[in-house]
Enzyme design. Structure first.
Site, PDB file in Angstrom:
ATOM      1  CG  ASP A  81     -58.417 -46.646  63.194  1.00 53.54           C
ATOM      2  OD1 ASP A  81     -58.028 -45.499  62.684  1.00 53.54           O
ATOM      3  OD2 ASP A  81     -58.920 -47.592  62.827  1.00 53.54           O
ATOM      4  N   GLY A 210     -60.647 -45.812  55.234  1.00 57.64           N
ATOM      5  CA  GLY A 210     -61.424 -46.706  54.404  1.00 57.64           C
ATOM      6  C   GLY A 210     -60.979 -46.941  52.919  1.00 57.64           C
ATOM      7  CB  ALA A 211     -57.626 -47.506  52.183  1.00 61.30           C
TER       8      ALA A 211
HETATM    9  P1  13P Z   1     -61.655 -50.092  55.951  1.00 60.79           P
HETATM   10  O1  13P Z   1     -63.159 -50.455  56.128  1.00 60.79           O
HETATM   11  O2  13P Z   1     -61.881 -49.810  54.266  1.00 60.79           O
HETATM   12  O3  13P Z   1     -60.850 -51.393  55.908  1.00 60.79           O
HETATM   13  O4  13P Z   1     -61.111 -48.814  56.451  1.00 60.79           O
HETATM   14  C1  13P Z   1     -60.519 -49.176  57.792  1.00 60.79           C
HETATM   15  C2  13P Z   1     -60.022 -47.870  58.565  1.00 60.79           C
HETATM   16  O5  13P Z   1     -60.124 -46.700  57.687  1.00 60.79           O
HETATM   17  C3  13P Z   1     -59.907 -47.923  59.941  1.00 60.79           C
HETATM   18  O6  13P Z   1     -59.471 -46.715  60.415  1.00 60.79           O
HETATM   19  O1  G3H Z   2     -62.493 -47.207  61.461  1.00 62.97           O
HETATM   20  C1  G3H Z   2     -63.127 -48.475  61.585  1.00 62.97           C
HETATM   21  C2  G3H Z   2     -62.145 -49.469  61.751  1.00 62.97           C
HETATM   22  O2  G3H Z   2     -62.674 -50.527  60.832  1.00 62.97           O
HETATM   23  C3  G3H Z   2     -62.569 -50.081  63.226  1.00 62.97           C
HETATM   24  O3  G3H Z   2     -63.728 -50.724  63.477  1.00 62.97           O
HETATM   25  O4  G3H Z   2     -64.919 -50.327  65.432  1.00 62.97           O
HETATM   26  O5  G3H Z   2     -65.343 -52.188  64.423  1.00 62.97           O
HETATM   27  O6  G3H Z   2     -63.082 -52.088  65.592  1.00 62.97           O
HETATM   28  P1  G3H Z   2     -64.353 -51.418  64.797  1.00 62.97           P
HETATM   29 ZN    ZN Z   3     -60.830 -45.139  59.637  1.00 60.93          ZN
END
Ligand code: 13P
Ligand code: G3H
Ligand code: ZN
Length: 306
Positions: A81, A210-211
């Site tokens: 991610d 961000g869902a």
């Molecule tokens: P949330 O913070 O809304 O759960 O989004 C997570 C996200 O987009 C991880 O890449």
């Molecule tokens: O995109 C953000 C995700 O919620 C990951 O968050 O870097 O704190 O693990 P993190």
């Molecule tokens: Zn994200």
């Protein structure tokens, strides 16, 4: 079985549903995500951020997720991610990730195209799919705060050019969501018209970051047991469903799992002060995460799509 995001999202596009990408950073969160999906017979993407990889160690995280995925009765993708570091991306490729996100959304369009194209070349050579991002979400990303004023919606013409030139497999777009638990001050407002416009111009499957919905019952439970999360607000379930109906095939959720874990752990610590076995404490958080993940699968429409 381990598969790529491209495979899962292409199937989702055909079937008009979405696959959840749930963030993990330990054994229990991974168990909760995979068990919930097995019980619902749903495909899943396990997402790992740079900070989660640093927290666990890359070999350990890879082993945990890959072992559980191999044993699972459902298809699982192991996804990086918000990858921003070339060396970490290469490490993930070497350690068995099946999908990589290259996040060049902080860079100029030209730089983002360049960065993404480089990663696409490396990953496609070894059968790994690539998600890219265009536009900019607000909120917290890998501990860096993106101001509301720096957030910007994805431009449709730029998206058309970006996909053509980079050959990315899937595209994350910005339509007004943000990372974290505090997404909206007033009512939620997503740019569905922009999503529709982008969808009508490009073929690659689309991603919504961000869902998290910041589920009111979970928030209430966490606050009841001592959390202080007053004005937290997420994307309403109806908006998630609408985004899926307009073409979103991957829905990213981290915050809702963190909130569920917090609520579960706070409850057991409050109600059973005699408990000091970490497995019982963390296990309570795992149970609450599993319930939330099962409810998400129903929202995304991916039950029985494995
Ligand atoms: P949330 O913070 O809304 O759960 O989004 C997570 C996200 O987009 C991880 O890449
Ligand atoms: O995109 C953000 C995700 O919620 C990951 O968050 O870097 O704190 O693990 P993190
Ligand atoms: Zn994200």
């Amino acid at each position: 079985m381990l598969v790529t995001n491209k495979y899962l999202q292409t199937e989702a596009q055909k079937g008009q549903y979405a696959v959840g990408a749930f963030n993990t950073s330990n054994i229990e969160i991974t168990q909760a995500i995979i068990e919930a999906h097995e019980e619902k017979n749903a495909p899943v993407i396990i997402a790992t951020s740079t900070s989660a990889i640093k927290y666990c160690g890359i070999e350990v995280l890879s082993s945990v997720v890959r072992k559980m995925a191999e044993k699972a009765s459902i298809p699982v993708s192991l996804h990086l991610d918000h990858g921003t570091d070339y060396d970490l991306i290469i490490d993930c490729v070497r350690n068995g990730w099946t999908s990589i996100m290259i996040d060049g959304s902080h860079a100029s369009l030209e730089e983002n195209i360049h960065l993404t194209s480089e990663i696409v070349k490396v990953c496609h050579g070894v059968g790994i799919s690539v998600e890219a991002e265009l536009g900019r979400l607000g909120g917290i990303e890998d501990n860096i705060s993106v101001d509301e004023k720096d957030a910007r919606l994805t431009d449709t013409e730029e998206a058309v050019r970006f996909v053509k030139e980079t050959q990315c497999d899937t595209l994350a777009i910005a339509i007004g969501t943000s990372h974290g638990a505090y997404k909206f001050k007033g009512e939620s407002k997503l740019a569905f018209d922009r999503l529709e416009e982008i969808k009508s111009r490009i073929d690659v499957p689309l991603v919504l970051h961000g869902a998290s919905s910041v589920i009111p019952e979970v928030l209430e439970k966490a606050n009841k047991y001592g959390a202080n999360l007053g004005a937290a607000k997420g994307v309403p379930v109806e908006d998630i469903k609408k985004a899926i109906s307009l073409g979103i095939t991957k829905v990213n959720i981290d915050t809702d799992l963190r909130l569920a874990f917090t609520a579960g752990v706070r409850q057991i610590l409050t109600e059973k002060p005699e408990v000091f076995d970490p497995r019982k404490i963390i296990g309570a958080g795992r149970d609450d995460i599993k319930d939330v993940v099962k409810a998400k699968i129903d929202v995304l429409g991916c039950a029985n799509k494995a």
